[in-house]
Scaffold this motif. Structure first.
Motif, PDB file in Angstrom:
ATOM      1  N   ARG A  72      -7.127 -11.075  -7.676  1.00  0.00           N
ATOM      2  CA  ARG A  72      -8.347 -10.895  -6.896  1.00  0.00           C
ATOM      3  C   ARG A  72      -8.366  -9.465  -6.379  1.00  0.00           C
ATOM      4  N   PHE A  73      -9.476  -8.784  -6.588  1.00  0.00           N
ATOM      5  CA  PHE A  73      -9.572  -7.403  -6.131  1.00  0.00           C
ATOM      6  C   PHE A  73     -11.006  -7.083  -5.765  1.00  0.00           C
ATOM      7  N   LYS A  74     -11.178  -6.079  -4.944  1.00  0.00           N
ATOM      8  CA  LYS A  74     -12.509  -5.638  -4.560  1.00  0.00           C
ATOM      9  C   LYS A  74     -13.039  -4.747  -5.682  1.00  0.00           C
ATOM     10  N   ALA A  75     -14.093  -5.195  -6.331  1.00  0.00           N
ATOM     11  CA  ALA A  75     -14.668  -4.474  -7.472  1.00  0.00           C
ATOM     12  C   ALA A  75     -15.720  -3.498  -6.959  1.00  0.00           C
ATOM     13  N   ASP A  76     -15.268  -2.288  -6.613  1.00  0.00           N
ATOM     14  CA  ASP A  76     -16.189  -1.310  -6.049  1.00  0.00           C
ATOM     15  C   ASP A  76     -16.015   0.074  -6.683  1.00  0.00           C
ATOM     16  N   ASN A  77     -15.492   0.098  -7.905  1.00  0.00           N
ATOM     17  CA  ASN A  77     -15.240   1.361  -8.581  1.00  0.00           C
ATOM     18  C   ASN A  77     -15.796   1.265 -10.004  1.00  0.00           C
ATOM     19  N   GLU A  79     -16.603  -2.888 -14.655  1.00  0.00           N
ATOM     20  CA  GLU A  79     -17.103  -2.995 -13.286  1.00  0.00           C
ATOM     21  C   GLU A  79     -18.435  -2.273 -13.153  1.00  0.00           C
ATOM     22  N   ARG A 102       0.823  -1.211   0.000  1.00  0.00           N
ATOM     23  CA  ARG A 102       0.000   0.000   0.000  1.00  0.00           C
ATOM     24  C   ARG A 102       0.854   1.256   0.000  1.00  0.00           C
TER      25      ARG A 102
END
Length: 114
Positions: free
Chosen positions: A31-36, A60, A6
């Motif tokens: 793997r990623f958080k798809a929130d955008n 996304e 980070r």
């Protein structure tokens, strides 16, 4: 396997922060958080790799994206002049029907399952 940080350590290159080296014949599971919501290009920095289809696009939250992002009218006008569809999927269809898409290596659906 690559490491995600980070914070970029002092003296390190920020361009390598989110980089994973993939050797010939190997693969990486991402793997990623798809929130955008949006359209995001995942690619290599060699242009000739992209010309061979060694890149991919993540779309996304397309429904949410359509609510938030407005395509400029100048872009729509340019697509219409070129005869390109301005609604639907990549070939202008309103479903998962990709008939009419170019038969390129990155559109072939026989990839190995992970």
């Amino acid at each position: 396997m690559g490491v995600t940080r980070r914070r970029v350590p002092k003296g390190a290159s920020p361009l390598k922060r989110d980089t994973v080296l993939v050797h010939s014949g190997e693969y990486v599971v991402v793997r990623f958080k798809a929130d955008n919501p949006g359209v995001w290009l995942m690619h290599c920095h060699f242009d000739w790799h992209m010309a061979l289809g060694l890149d991919m696009v993540f779309i996304e939250a397309p429904t949410e994206m359509q609510k938030r992002i407005k395509v400029p009218q100048s872009v729509i006008d340019q697509c219409k002049k070129l005869g390109l569809p301005t609604s639907g999927n990549v070939v202008g269809n309103q479903s998962y029907d990709y008939n009419g898409a170019p038969n390129l290596p990155h559109l072939v659906f026989d990839s190995p399952h992970v």
